[in-house]
Design a protein around this motif. Structure first.
Motif, PDB file in Angstrom:
ATOM      1  N   TYR A  68       0.847  -1.183   0.000  1.00 11.57           N
ATOM      2  CA  TYR A  68       0.000   0.000   0.000  1.00 11.57           C
ATOM      3  C   TYR A  68       0.893   1.246   0.000  1.00 11.57           C
ATOM      4  CZ  TYR A  68       0.982  -0.037   5.045  1.00 11.57           C
ATOM      5  OH  TYR A  68       1.612  -0.041   6.263  1.00 11.57           O
ATOM      6  N   ASN A  69       0.260   2.396  -0.209  1.00 13.76           N
ATOM      7  CA  ASN A  69       0.997   3.660  -0.335  1.00 13.76           C
ATOM      8  C   ASN A  69       2.117   3.527  -1.369  1.00 13.76           C
ATOM      9  OD1 ASN A  69      -0.610   4.897   1.607  1.00 13.76           O
ATOM     10  ND2 ASN A  69       0.823   4.478   3.279  1.00 13.76           N
ATOM     11  N   VAL A  70       1.800   2.879  -2.486  1.00  8.57           N
ATOM     12  CA  VAL A  70       2.809   2.584  -3.501  1.00  8.57           C
ATOM     13  C   VAL A  70       3.015   3.797  -4.412  1.00  8.57           C
ATOM     14  CG1 VAL A  70       3.399   1.094  -5.458  1.00  8.57           C
ATOM     15  CG2 VAL A  70       2.256   0.135  -3.448  1.00  8.57           C
ATOM     16  N   GLN A  71       4.282   4.087  -4.686  1.00  6.31           N
ATOM     17  CA  GLN A  71       4.652   5.122  -5.655  1.00  6.31           C
ATOM     18  C   GLN A  71       5.413   4.456  -6.794  1.00  6.31           C
ATOM     19  OE1 GLN A  71       6.482   8.712  -3.872  1.00  6.31           O
ATOM     20  NE2 GLN A  71       6.023   7.784  -1.880  1.00  6.31           N
ATOM     21  N   ASN A  72       4.988   4.727  -8.022  1.00  2.00           N
ATOM     22  CA  ASN A  72       5.627   4.146  -9.194  1.00  2.00           C
ATOM     23  C   ASN A  72       6.510   5.171  -9.906  1.00  2.00           C
ATOM     24  OD1 ASN A  72       4.253   1.707  -8.812  1.00  2.00           O
ATOM     25  ND2 ASN A  72       2.514   2.384 -10.034  1.00  2.00           N
ATOM     26  N   GLY A  73       7.515   4.668 -10.612  1.00  5.14           N
ATOM     27  CA  GLY A  73       8.345   5.529 -11.428  1.00  5.14           C
ATOM     28  C   GLY A  73       9.223   6.474 -10.638  1.00  5.14           C
ATOM     29  N   VAL A  74       9.643   6.071  -9.447  1.00  9.20           N
ATOM     30  CA  VAL A  74      10.477   6.925  -8.600  1.00  9.20           C
ATOM     31  C   VAL A  74      11.957   6.669  -8.886  1.00  9.20           C
ATOM     32  CG1 VAL A  74       8.772   7.112  -6.781  1.00  9.20           C
ATOM     33  CG2 VAL A  74      10.375   5.204  -6.762  1.00  9.20           C
ATOM     34  N   ASN A  75      12.797   7.648  -8.569  1.00  7.20           N
ATOM     35  CA  ASN A  75      14.237   7.472  -8.696  1.00  7.20           C
ATOM     36  C   ASN A  75      14.782   6.880  -7.400  1.00  7.20           C
ATOM     37  OD1 ASN A  75      14.518   8.599 -11.319  1.00  7.20           O
ATOM     38  ND2 ASN A  75      14.392  10.658 -10.446  1.00  7.20           N
ATOM     39  N   LEU A  76      15.467   5.744  -7.529  1.00  5.78           N
ATOM     40  CA  LEU A  76      15.993   5.051  -6.355  1.00  5.78           C
ATOM     41  C   LEU A  76      17.516   5.054  -6.390  1.00  5.78           C
ATOM     42  CD1 LEU A  76      13.577   1.977  -6.310  1.00  5.78           C
ATOM     43  CD2 LEU A  76      13.424   4.059  -4.938  1.00  5.78           C
ATOM     44  N   ASP A  77      18.110   5.278  -5.242  1.00  6.27           N
ATOM     45  CA  ASP A  77      19.566   5.270  -5.127  1.00  6.27           C
ATOM     46  C   ASP A  77      20.098   3.855  -5.338  1.00  6.27           C
ATOM     47  OD1 ASP A  77      22.278   5.260  -4.032  1.00  6.27           O
ATOM     48  OD2 ASP A  77      21.771   7.181  -3.096  1.00  6.27           O
ATOM     49  N   GLU A  78      21.187   3.753  -6.079  1.00  2.95           N
ATOM     50  CA  GLU A  78      21.797   2.439  -6.327  1.00  2.95           C
ATOM     51  C   GLU A  78      22.134   1.723  -5.026  1.00  2.95           C
ATOM     52  OE1 GLU A  78      22.751   0.841  -9.339  1.00  2.95           O
ATOM     53  OE2 GLU A  78      21.392   2.274 -10.272  1.00  2.95           O
ATOM     54  N   LYS A  79      22.454   2.480  -3.989  1.00  5.02           N
ATOM     55  CA  LYS A  79      22.868   1.873  -2.717  1.00  5.02           C
ATOM     56  C   LYS A  79      21.752   1.065  -2.062  1.00  5.02           C
ATOM     57  CE  LYS A  79      26.254   5.508  -1.709  1.00  5.02           C
ATOM     58  NZ  LYS A  79      26.630   6.606  -0.775  1.00  5.02           N
ATOM     59  N   VAL A  80      20.503   1.385  -2.438  1.00  2.00           N
ATOM     60  CA  VAL A  80      19.363   0.663  -1.843  1.00  2.00           C
ATOM     61  C   VAL A  80      19.476  -0.841  -2.078  1.00  2.00           C
ATOM     62  CG1 VAL A  80      16.866   0.317  -2.038  1.00  2.00           C
ATOM     63  CG2 VAL A  80      17.796   2.636  -2.001  1.00  2.00           C
ATOM     64  N   PHE A  81      20.035  -1.225  -3.232  1.00  2.00           N
ATOM     65  CA  PHE A  81      20.081  -2.636  -3.610  1.00  2.00           C
ATOM     66  C   PHE A  81      21.488  -3.235  -3.479  1.00  2.00           C
ATOM     67  CE2 PHE A  81      16.866  -0.368  -6.158  1.00  2.00           C
ATOM     68  CZ  PHE A  81      15.726  -0.945  -5.622  1.00  2.00           C
ATOM     69  N   THR A  82      22.341  -2.581  -2.703  1.00  2.00           N
ATOM     70  CA  THR A  82      23.702  -3.073  -2.508  1.00  2.00           C
ATOM     71  C   THR A  82      23.717  -4.159  -1.445  1.00  2.00           C
ATOM     72  OG1 THR A  82      24.684  -0.959  -3.132  1.00  2.00           O
ATOM     73  CG2 THR A  82      26.058  -2.465  -1.843  1.00  2.00           C
ATOM     74  N   ILE A  83      24.245  -5.311  -1.811  1.00  2.04           N
ATOM     75  CA  ILE A  83      24.372  -6.429  -0.873  1.00  2.04           C
ATOM     76  C   ILE A  83      25.728  -6.348  -0.163  1.00  2.04           C
ATOM     77  CG2 ILE A  83      24.660  -8.940  -0.715  1.00  2.04           C
ATOM     78  CD1 ILE A  83      22.546  -9.230  -2.874  1.00  2.04           C
ATOM     79  N   PRO A  84      25.750  -6.438   1.159  1.00  2.00           N
ATOM     80  CA  PRO A  84      27.023  -6.403   1.887  1.00  2.00           C
ATOM     81  C   PRO A  84      27.740  -7.766   1.808  1.00  2.00           C
ATOM     82  CG  PRO A  84      25.224  -6.648   3.431  1.00  2.00           C
ATOM     83  CD  PRO A  84      24.599  -6.493   2.068  1.00  2.00           C
ATOM     84  N   TYR A  85      28.322  -8.034   0.646  1.00  2.00           N
ATOM     85  CA  TYR A  85      28.907  -9.359   0.424  1.00  2.00           C
ATOM     86  C   TYR A  85      30.008  -9.687   1.432  1.00  2.00           C
ATOM     87  CZ  TYR A  85      26.359 -10.076  -3.943  1.00  2.00           C
ATOM     88  OH  TYR A  85      25.370 -10.288  -4.880  1.00  2.00           O
ATOM     89  N   ASP A  86      30.641  -8.681   1.991  1.00  3.23           N
ATOM     90  CA  ASP A  86      31.699  -8.956   2.958  1.00  3.23           C
ATOM     91  C   ASP A  86      31.155  -9.551   4.251  1.00  3.23           C
ATOM     92  OD1 ASP A  86      30.427  -6.431   3.332  1.00  3.23           O
ATOM     93  OD2 ASP A  86      31.986  -5.855   4.746  1.00  3.23           O
ATOM     94  N   GLN A  87      29.825  -9.429   4.481  1.00  2.00           N
ATOM     95  CA  GLN A  87      29.199  -9.976   5.686  1.00  2.00           C
ATOM     96  C   GLN A  87      28.457 -11.285   5.420  1.00  2.00           C
ATOM     97  OE1 GLN A  87      26.706  -7.016   7.539  1.00  2.00           O
ATOM     98  NE2 GLN A  87      28.213  -5.383   7.219  1.00  2.00           N
ATOM     99  N   VAL A  88      28.340 -11.660   4.135  1.00  2.00           N
ATOM    100  CA  VAL A  88      27.569 -12.850   3.786  1.00  2.00           C
ATOM    101  C   VAL A  88      28.345 -14.102   4.154  1.00  2.00           C
ATOM    102  CG1 VAL A  88      26.584 -14.182   1.878  1.00  2.00           C
ATOM    103  CG2 VAL A  88      26.326 -11.689   1.934  1.00  2.00           C
TER     104      VAL A  88
END
Length: 201
Positions: free
Chosen positions: A180-200
């Motif tokens: 809910y409260n969904v917004q489409n077509g927004v600009n998202l920072d690349e960092k949002v989807f960064t996986i901390p592979y050093d902690q995996v």
């Protein structure tokens, strides 16, 4: 709920009465559903809030971010330290307090269908389509890739907006996510989807 169960299982919705998608059925009643699927596929980014219902009835919520193809993030609200991130290649489920993460290939989970560039309802991954005045329900699965796990997506039949998805795992357990409260077509920072592979681990 275990982390693997969550990853294979991210929204309960009853699936009785679903109709199998055969070629003639697709031609007869699939046009409206394909329009909905095309609309969903055309939305390249979205963010909003979610409520998740687990297979034992547990309920949690938070914020989500999606960027097509293949990228997703779930930040669970406090006090939960859980995060789920997909970066296009992998999905990780982690505890940000303990800095522990489990990793799975995105292509081996039903999330890859939710995050695909395009949903083609003539494709063999479509298990069934059910069209109703208010909701259109589409079930996707690929037995070769992730066995008996499926993802069920529910769309508003009038606005074409995504309302909910349910992932059913191989043990027939459902995890449902309502958005809910969904917004489409927004600009998202690349960092949002960064996986901390050093902690995996």
């Amino acid at each position: 709920m275990g982390r693997r169960q969550f990853s294979l299982g991210l929204a309960g919705v009853a699936m009785a009465g679903m109709l199998p998608v055969a070629a003639h059925a697709q031609a007869a009643k699939g046009a409206a559903a394909q329009k909905i699927a095309d609309h969903f596929s055309s939305v390249k980014t979205m963010l909003g809030e979610f409520v998740q219902f687990g297979p034992r009835g547990e309920q949690t919520g938070g914020k989500f971010y999606i960027e097509r193809p293949g990228r997703l993030r779930f930040n669970f609200e406090d006090p939960s330290p859980l995060r789920v991130i997909a970066d296009g290649r992998n999905v990780v489920i982690g505890n940000v307090k303990l800095k522990t993460w489990d990793i799975y290939p995105l292509s081996k989970t039903p999330l890859t269908l939710l995050l695909a560039d395009k949903i083609d309802l003539s494709d063999e991954t479509v298990r069934s389509v059910k069209e109703e005045p208010d909701l259109t329900t589409i079930i996707l699965g690929n037995k070769t890739i992730f066995g008996d796990s499926t993802i069920t997506m529910m769309f508003d039949s009038k606005t074409y907006d995504l309302r909910q998805w349910t992932i059913t795992d191989a043990q027939n357990k459902d995890t449902s996510v309502m958005v809910y409260n969904v917004q489409n077509g927004v600009n998202l920072d690349e960092k949002v989807f960064t996986i901390p592979y050093d902690q995996v681990r």
